[in-house]
Write an enzyme that holds these catalytic residues in place. Structure first.
Site, PDB file in Angstrom:
ATOM      1  N   LEU A  14     -15.531  85.116  86.808  1.00 12.79           N
ATOM      2  CA  LEU A  14     -14.001  85.401  87.277  1.00 12.79           C
ATOM      3  C   LEU A  14     -14.078  85.873  88.817  1.00 12.79           C
ATOM      4  O   LEU A  14     -13.900  86.981  89.429  1.00 12.79           O
ATOM      5  CB  LEU A  14     -13.281  86.732  86.708  1.00 12.79           C
ATOM      6  N   HIS A  15     -14.433  84.604  89.484  1.00 12.90           N
ATOM      7  CA  HIS A  15     -14.461  84.882  90.812  1.00 12.90           C
ATOM      8  C   HIS A  15     -13.740  83.602  91.670  1.00 12.90           C
ATOM      9  O   HIS A  15     -13.402  82.651  90.723  1.00 12.90           O
ATOM     10  CB  HIS A  15     -16.088  84.771  91.292  1.00 12.90           C
ATOM     11  N   ALA A  16     -13.891  83.504  93.059  1.00 10.83           N
ATOM     12  CA  ALA A  16     -13.459  82.287  93.643  1.00 10.83           C
ATOM     13  C   ALA A  16     -12.101  81.709  93.011  1.00 10.83           C
ATOM     14  O   ALA A  16     -11.171  82.369  92.755  1.00 10.83           O
ATOM     15  CB  ALA A  16     -14.153  81.293  93.562  1.00 10.83           C
ATOM     16  N   PRO A  18     -10.944  80.751  89.784  1.00  8.56           N
ATOM     17  CA  PRO A  18     -10.597  81.179  88.869  1.00  8.56           C
ATOM     18  C   PRO A  18      -9.737  82.486  88.836  1.00  8.56           C
ATOM     19  O   PRO A  18      -8.711  82.763  88.241  1.00  8.56           O
ATOM     20  CB  PRO A  18     -11.817  81.286  87.648  1.00  8.56           C
TER      21      PRO A  18
END
Lengths: 97, 150
Positions: A14-16, A18
Site C-alpha cells: 500500500l504505497h505509491a 496503489p
C-alpha cells in the site's frame, strides 16, 4: 461499524500508486472509511483511508491483510464492497486512468 | 562513516528553493557531502523517476520525495524546512517540511519501514510543530532520530 478484511494484491503493497488510488477512492465515498493493518489476526490502530500519509504509515506490504471499516449507514456495505474489490486488484498493473 | 539515519549536516532549516527539483537537489547535495550518495545526477534521476509514479506532496504542507538508488550508500534522511513553501503536488498547497529519503538499492524493507515510521509521525501535530519551531539543526536531527525508529 461494518468491517471487512482483505489481502493486499498490489506488488508494492500500500504505497505509491496503489495508496494514491485507495485514498482517492475512499475520499470519494459518501461515508468516512478507516483502514487498519491486521497482524496475527488482530486489527491495529485504524487510520483515515482517505489520507495517503495515513496509508503509508501503516507499512502494509504485498500479501498483508487489512481491515476496512465504514461508518454505520445504508451505503456502508456497498462502499466496503467497492474498496475490497480495489485492494484485491494489482493496482500497479492497471493502466493509468 | 557515521551511519545515523539523519545528522545535523543533513538538516536545512532555511531551505530556499523555487521548485521541487531545486529543493531535492539542494538536499541531495548534502547527502553527497555526507558521503551517503556517490553520484548526484544518478540519484536525482532516480528520485524524479519515483516522483513521476505519484507526487509525494502530502496533505498538511509535507513533501516526502524518496527512492531506492544504486547511488545511495546507507539509508538516510535529509530534512529541509521551507518557509515559502515548495510545490510537491499536494492538492491542499505547497510543502513547508520536506523529507528526502534515500535508500540503497536492494534495501527494500528498510526503505519502507523508514517511510512508514516517518509517515506515522507526520500525522501528529506535535511532531510537525517541533520541526516547525526549532532553531537548532542538531536538536532537530536528534529529535527525528529518536522519533523515527522503524
Amino acid at each position: 461499524m461494518p468491517r471487512r478484511r482483505v489481502g493486499i494484491a498490489s506488488g508494492v503493497g500500500l504505497h505509491a500508486r496503489p495508496a494514491a488510488l485507495l485514498a482517492k477512492s475512499a475520499a470519494a465515498q459518501p461515508v468516512p472509511v478507516t483502514i487498519a493493518k491486521v497482524t496475527d489476526g488482530a486489527a491495529g490502530e485504524p487510520v483515515d483511508a482517505a489520507s495517503v500519509l495515513g496509508l503509508m504509515g501503516l507499512g502494509v506490504e504485498h500479501g498483508d491483510e487489512v481491515e476496512l471499516g465504514a461508518a454505520d449507514s445504508e451505503e456502508a456495505d456497498s462502499v466496503l464492497d467497492e474498496l475490497v474489490a480495489l485492494l484485491s486488484t494489482d493496482l500497479d498493473a492497471e493502466p493509468a486512468s | 562513516m557515521n551511519n545515523e539515519l539523519i545528522t545535523s549536516d543533513l538538516v536545512d532549516l532555511d531551505l530556499r528553493s523555487p521548485d521541487k527539483q531545486a529543493a531535492v537537489r539542494s538536499l541531495a547535495e548534502r547527502l553527497v557531502t555526507a558521503g551517503r550518495v556517490t553520484d548526484l545526477e544518478r540519484f536525482l534521476t532516480d528520485v524524479a523517476e519515483r516522483e513521476k509514479q505519484m507526487s509525494t506532496g502530502m496533505q498538511g504542507g509535507i513533501g516526502i520525495p524518496h527512492c531506492r538508488s544504486e547511488a545511495v550508500t546507507a539509508p538516510t534522511l535529509a530534512f529541509g524546512r521551507c518557509q515559502e513553501g515548495v510545490d510537491f503536488g499536494a492538492e491542499d498547497g505547497p510543502a513547508n517540511l520536506v523529507f528526502l529519503i534515500a535508500a540503497p538499492q536492494g534495501g527494500d524493507s528498510e526503505h519502507m519501514s523508514v517511510l512508514a515510521a516517518l509517515a506515522r509521525r507526520l500525522v501528529r501535530a506535535e511532531f510537525k510543530r517541533t520541526l516547525t519551531e526549532s532553531d537548532d539543526p542538531a536538536a532537530v536531527a536528534e529529535y527525528v532520530r529518536e522519533e523515527v525508529t522503524p
